[in-house]
Enzyme design. Structure first.
Site, PDB file in Angstrom:
ATOM      1  N   SER A  15       0.827  -1.215   0.000  1.00 58.48           N
ATOM      2  CA  SER A  15       0.000   0.000   0.000  1.00 58.48           C
ATOM      3  C   SER A  15       0.863   1.268   0.000  1.00 58.48           C
ATOM      4  O   SER A  15       1.792   1.399   0.800  1.00 58.48           O
ATOM      5  CB  SER A  15      -0.928   0.021   1.219  1.00 58.48           C
ATOM      6  OG  SER A  15      -1.599   1.272   1.268  1.00 58.48           O
ATOM      7  N   SER A  17      -0.567   4.175   0.577  1.00 58.17           N
ATOM      8  CA  SER A  17      -1.290   5.147   1.394  1.00 58.17           C
ATOM      9  C   SER A  17      -0.500   5.607   2.623  1.00 58.17           C
ATOM     10  O   SER A  17      -0.512   6.811   2.937  1.00 58.17           O
ATOM     11  CB  SER A  17      -2.643   4.588   1.830  1.00 58.17           C
ATOM     12  OG  SER A  17      -3.446   4.386   0.703  1.00 58.17           O
ATOM     13  N   LYS A  66     -13.446  -4.351   1.378  1.00 56.85           N
ATOM     14  CA  LYS A  66     -14.281  -3.181   1.063  1.00 56.85           C
ATOM     15  C   LYS A  66     -15.789  -3.458   1.190  1.00 56.85           C
ATOM     16  O   LYS A  66     -16.538  -2.572   1.567  1.00 56.85           O
ATOM     17  CB  LYS A  66     -13.968  -2.664  -0.346  1.00 56.85           C
ATOM     18  CG  LYS A  66     -12.641  -1.923  -0.428  1.00 56.85           C
ATOM     19  CD  LYS A  66     -12.455  -1.317  -1.813  1.00 56.85           C
ATOM     20  CE  LYS A  66     -11.164  -0.529  -1.911  1.00 56.85           C
ATOM     21  NZ  LYS A  66     -11.004   0.166  -3.191  1.00 56.85           N
ATOM     22  N   ASN A  87     -14.394   2.436   1.345  1.00 56.36           N
ATOM     23  CA  ASN A  87     -12.927   2.499   1.401  1.00 56.36           C
ATOM     24  C   ASN A  87     -12.445   3.471   2.477  1.00 56.36           C
ATOM     25  O   ASN A  87     -11.247   3.524   2.749  1.00 56.36           O
ATOM     26  CB  ASN A  87     -12.329   2.877   0.031  1.00 56.36           C
ATOM     27  CG  ASN A  87     -12.507   4.345  -0.282  1.00 56.36           C
ATOM     28  OD1 ASN A  87     -13.495   4.954   0.118  1.00 56.36           O
ATOM     29  ND2 ASN A  87     -11.556   4.916  -0.987  1.00 56.36           N
ATOM     30  N   ASP A 102     -13.718   6.300  -3.853  1.00 54.85           N
ATOM     31  CA  ASP A 102     -13.070   5.852  -5.101  1.00 54.85           C
ATOM     32  C   ASP A 102     -13.693   6.524  -6.335  1.00 54.85           C
ATOM     33  O   ASP A 102     -12.980   7.026  -7.208  1.00 54.85           O
ATOM     34  CB  ASP A 102     -13.177   4.330  -5.255  1.00 54.85           C
ATOM     35  CG  ASP A 102     -12.180   3.587  -4.370  1.00 54.85           C
ATOM     36  OD1 ASP A 102     -11.094   4.140  -4.093  1.00 54.85           O
ATOM     37  OD2 ASP A 102     -12.492   2.452  -3.961  1.00 54.85           O
ATOM     38  N   GLY A 128     -16.112  -4.788 -12.685  1.00 46.98           N
ATOM     39  CA  GLY A 128     -15.730  -5.264 -11.346  1.00 46.98           C
ATOM     40  C   GLY A 128     -15.964  -4.189 -10.297  1.00 46.98           C
ATOM     41  O   GLY A 128     -16.741  -3.247 -10.504  1.00 46.98           O
ATOM     42  N   GLY A 129     -15.283  -4.322  -9.162  1.00 45.29           N
ATOM     43  CA  GLY A 129     -15.496  -3.424  -8.039  1.00 45.29           C
ATOM     44  C   GLY A 129     -15.169  -1.971  -8.357  1.00 45.29           C
ATOM     45  O   GLY A 129     -15.932  -1.059  -8.006  1.00 45.29           O
ATOM     46  N   ARG A 151     -15.953  -8.333 -20.584  1.00 44.44           N
ATOM     47  CA  ARG A 151     -15.760  -9.678 -21.125  1.00 44.44           C
ATOM     48  C   ARG A 151     -17.005 -10.521 -20.856  1.00 44.44           C
ATOM     49  O   ARG A 151     -17.503 -11.212 -21.732  1.00 44.44           O
ATOM     50  CB  ARG A 151     -14.516 -10.297 -20.470  1.00 44.44           C
ATOM     51  CG  ARG A 151     -14.239 -11.705 -20.861  1.00 44.44           C
ATOM     52  CD  ARG A 151     -12.982 -12.197 -20.199  1.00 44.44           C
ATOM     53  NE  ARG A 151     -13.053 -12.204 -18.736  1.00 44.44           N
ATOM     54  CZ  ARG A 151     -12.092 -12.642 -17.943  1.00 44.44           C
ATOM     55  NH1 ARG A 151     -10.963 -13.089 -18.473  1.00 44.44           N
ATOM     56  NH2 ARG A 151     -12.225 -12.624 -16.632  1.00 44.44           N
ATOM     57  N   LYS A 155     -22.453  -9.352 -16.510  1.00 40.78           N
ATOM     58  CA  LYS A 155     -22.043  -8.555 -15.332  1.00 40.78           C
ATOM     59  C   LYS A 155     -22.225  -7.058 -15.604  1.00 40.78           C
ATOM     60  O   LYS A 155     -22.534  -6.290 -14.698  1.00 40.78           O
ATOM     61  CB  LYS A 155     -20.591  -8.860 -14.961  1.00 40.78           C
ATOM     62  CG  LYS A 155     -20.418 -10.251 -14.374  1.00 40.78           C
ATOM     63  CD  LYS A 155     -19.055 -10.358 -13.725  1.00 40.78           C
ATOM     64  CE  LYS A 155     -18.727 -11.788 -13.373  1.00 40.78           C
ATOM     65  NZ  LYS A 155     -17.304 -11.978 -13.087  1.00 40.78           N
TER      66      LYS A 155
HETATM   67  P1  NAP Z   1     -12.308  -6.897 -10.120  1.00 40.46           P
HETATM   68  O1  NAP Z   1     -13.471  -6.531  -9.264  1.00 40.46           O
HETATM   69  O2  NAP Z   1     -11.684  -8.243  -9.955  1.00 40.46           O
HETATM   70  O3  NAP Z   1     -12.790  -6.738 -11.654  1.00 40.46           O
HETATM   71  C1  NAP Z   1     -11.959  -7.137 -12.695  1.00 40.46           C
HETATM   72  C2  NAP Z   1     -12.528  -6.732 -14.063  1.00 40.46           C
HETATM   73  O4  NAP Z   1     -11.532  -7.027 -15.039  1.00 40.46           O
HETATM   74  C3  NAP Z   1     -13.785  -7.486 -14.481  1.00 40.46           C
HETATM   75  O5  NAP Z   1     -14.599  -6.650 -15.258  1.00 40.46           O
HETATM   76  C4  NAP Z   1     -13.198  -8.623 -15.342  1.00 40.46           C
HETATM   77  O6  NAP Z   1     -14.091  -9.126 -16.317  1.00 40.46           O
HETATM   78  C5  NAP Z   1     -12.077  -7.888 -16.031  1.00 40.46           C
HETATM   79  N1  NAP Z   1     -11.037  -8.801 -16.525  1.00 40.46           N
HETATM   80  C6  NAP Z   1     -10.148  -9.470 -15.769  1.00 40.46           C
HETATM   81  N2  NAP Z   1      -9.331 -10.216 -16.542  1.00 40.46           N
HETATM   82  C7  NAP Z   1      -9.730  -9.980 -17.829  1.00 40.46           C
HETATM   83  C8  NAP Z   1      -9.296 -10.454 -19.093  1.00 40.46           C
HETATM   84  N3  NAP Z   1      -8.258 -11.305 -19.203  1.00 40.46           N
HETATM   85  N4  NAP Z   1      -9.933  -9.999 -20.203  1.00 40.46           N
HETATM   86  C9  NAP Z   1     -10.966  -9.127 -20.099  1.00 40.46           C
HETATM   87  N5  NAP Z   1     -11.431  -8.655 -18.931  1.00 40.46           N
HETATM   88  C10 NAP Z   1     -10.814  -9.086 -17.807  1.00 40.46           C
HETATM   89  O7  NAP Z   1     -11.121  -5.842  -9.948  1.00 40.46           O
HETATM   90  P2  NAP Z   1     -11.219  -4.305  -9.450  1.00 40.46           P
HETATM   91  O8  NAP Z   1     -11.157  -4.266  -7.979  1.00 40.46           O
HETATM   92  O9  NAP Z   1     -12.353  -3.651 -10.147  1.00 40.46           O
HETATM   93  O10 NAP Z   1      -9.804  -3.738  -9.958  1.00 40.46           O
HETATM   94  C11 NAP Z   1      -9.545  -3.625 -11.341  1.00 40.46           C
HETATM   95  C12 NAP Z   1      -8.259  -2.833 -11.571  1.00 40.46           C
HETATM   96  O11 NAP Z   1      -8.425  -1.513 -11.092  1.00 40.46           O
HETATM   97  C13 NAP Z   1      -7.013  -3.387 -10.883  1.00 40.46           C
HETATM   98  O12 NAP Z   1      -5.946  -3.314 -11.790  1.00 40.46           O
HETATM   99  C14 NAP Z   1      -6.785  -2.440  -9.734  1.00 40.46           C
HETATM  100  O13 NAP Z   1      -5.427  -2.321  -9.376  1.00 40.46           O
HETATM  101  C15 NAP Z   1      -7.281  -1.130 -10.334  1.00 40.46           C
HETATM  102  N6  NAP Z   1      -7.732  -0.157  -9.319  1.00 40.46           N
HETATM  103  C16 NAP Z   1      -7.144   1.081  -9.322  1.00 40.46           C
HETATM  104  C17 NAP Z   1      -7.537   2.020  -8.382  1.00 40.46           C
HETATM  105  C18 NAP Z   1      -6.896   3.382  -8.368  1.00 40.46           C
HETATM  106  O14 NAP Z   1      -7.016   4.093  -7.357  1.00 40.46           O
HETATM  107  N7  NAP Z   1      -6.243   3.808  -9.436  1.00 40.46           N
HETATM  108  C19 NAP Z   1      -8.554   1.709  -7.448  1.00 40.46           C
HETATM  109  C20 NAP Z   1      -9.150   0.445  -7.499  1.00 40.46           C
HETATM  110  C21 NAP Z   1      -8.732  -0.477  -8.450  1.00 40.46           C
HETATM  111  P3  NAP Z   1     -15.079 -10.378 -16.017  1.00 40.46           P
HETATM  112  O15 NAP Z   1     -16.264  -9.800 -15.297  1.00 40.46           O
HETATM  113  O16 NAP Z   1     -15.394 -10.908 -17.351  1.00 40.46           O
HETATM  114  O17 NAP Z   1     -14.295 -11.346 -15.166  1.00 40.46           O
END
Ligand code: NAP
Length: 276
Positions: A15, A17, A66, A87, A102, A128-129, A151, A155
């Site tokens: 982290s 933070s 979260k 968060n 977020d 996703g989240g 994908r 969802k």
């Molecule tokens: P998550 O809930 O696991 O969601 C993942 C998403 O990615 C889903 O829509 C999933 O699709 C898709 N995905 C995963 N592998 C894939 C592939 N090979 N091809 C196509 N789609 C794929 O994850 P999350 O918590 O939302 O986090 C996602 C990203 O955001 C991470 O990289 C995280 O580090 C980043 N993030 C950044 C911040 C920031 O402050 N900048 C904050 C939070 C998160 P399916 O539904 O089809 O599985």
């Protein structure tokens, strides 16, 4: 008495933070410390009770807590409740109240580019989240349209149906999004594609990108994903995930202290950590 702030997660060693927020605490001469705590899912309830008992001023929660934290709080604001994820927690006279910074963090990061969404068509890639927080918060800003491509299209549909704010939205397959990409003013990449080991991949082709578009990738490691690189080469404006990370932290800091901190200082701090 020195105040305590924290971040709870598992894992937590990565982290950024603590360094970012301890720096602004000392910059504003607030007698406080922000500490990372590794808390496993089975210990979460005990950890929350402990933090409440010792009178913690506020804390962040990250993966995997979260959503799981919600039943252990005394209150959760409406947006965080609809997103289903918290968060940031504020100790309000002994009551722990949860928020989600977020989505607003992401939107605040767009302020240099966008003052109003009312004439903007937005595409969110991923469901996703992180996409949920961004989509729900952005739906409140009344964009002209905000579509989701994922994908797993079901969802994306579920996310649209779950959103409590009225929006002009449709769920698209990745193929459909590629074909219609030129229609969007803002494209937001929220999947982990672009991170190691998928550093040379993009979730969709940018062949039909509107070169006037703003393309955001919420990934910040690497600082420029393949998606951003291709968008930049096509002439689009690009932004990485550092802005969202910095602003979600700035909004949490403001909730705890009443001070909206110097985001330039925070950004430089994060960039130093990422480059170290
Ligand atoms: P998550 O809930 O696991 O969601 C993942 C998403 O990615 C889903 O829509 C999933 O699709 C898709 N995905 C995963 N592998 C894939 C592939 N090979 N091809 C196509 N789609 C794929 O994850 P999350 O918590 O939302 O986090 C996602 C990203 O955001 C991470 O990289 C995280 O580090 C980043 N993030 C950044 C911040 C920031 O402050 N900048 C904050 C939070 C998160 P399916 O539904 O089809 O599985």
């Amino acid at each position: 008495m020195k105040k305590l702030f924290a971040v709870l997660g598992d894992p937590i060693g990565h982290s950024m933070s603590p360094i970012m927020l301890n720096d602004v605490l000392s910059y504003y001469e607030i007698d406080a410390h922000y500490h990372p705590f590794k808390v496993s899912p089975v210990e979460l309830e005990t950890a929350i009770r402990g933090l409440k008992a010792i009178g913690i001023t506020g804390f962040n929660v990250t993966i995997p807590h979260k959503s799981a934290i919600i039943p252990f709080l005394d209150g959760v604001d409406d947006l965080a409740l609809s997103i289903g994820a918290v968060n940031t927690v504020v100790n309000d006279n002994g009551k722990l109240i949860g928020y989600n910074t977020d989505g607003y963090g992401f939107i605040k990061g767009l302020e240099p580019y966008i003052s109003s969404f009312s004439d903007k068509k937005v595409l969110v890639i991923g469901a996703g989240g992180a996409a949920r927080a961004i989509y729900f918060t952005m739906a409140k800003m009344n964009p002209l349209a905000i579509d989701i491509t994922n994908r797993t299209v079901i969802k994306a549909k579920e996310l649209i149906e779950a959103c409590p704010f009225e929006s002009n939205s449709k769920a698209l397959s990745l193929d459909e999004a590629e074909v219609h990409l030129n229609e969007y003013d803002v494209v937001i990449q929220t999947t982990m594609i672009g991170m190691y080991p998928k550093i040379l991949e993009t979730p969709i082709s940018l062949r039909n990108l509107n070169t006037e578009a703003l393309v955001c990738d919420i990934v910040y490691n690497p600082l420029e994903t393949q998606f951003m690189k291709e968008a930049r080469q096509k002439g689009a404006a690009v932004q990485n995930g550092v802005e969202m990370f910095v602003y979600q932290g700035a909004l949490a800091f403001e909730k705890w202290t009443g001070i909206f901190p110097d985001v330039k200082r925070m950004r430089e701090n994060v960039l130093r950590q990422l480059e170290a």
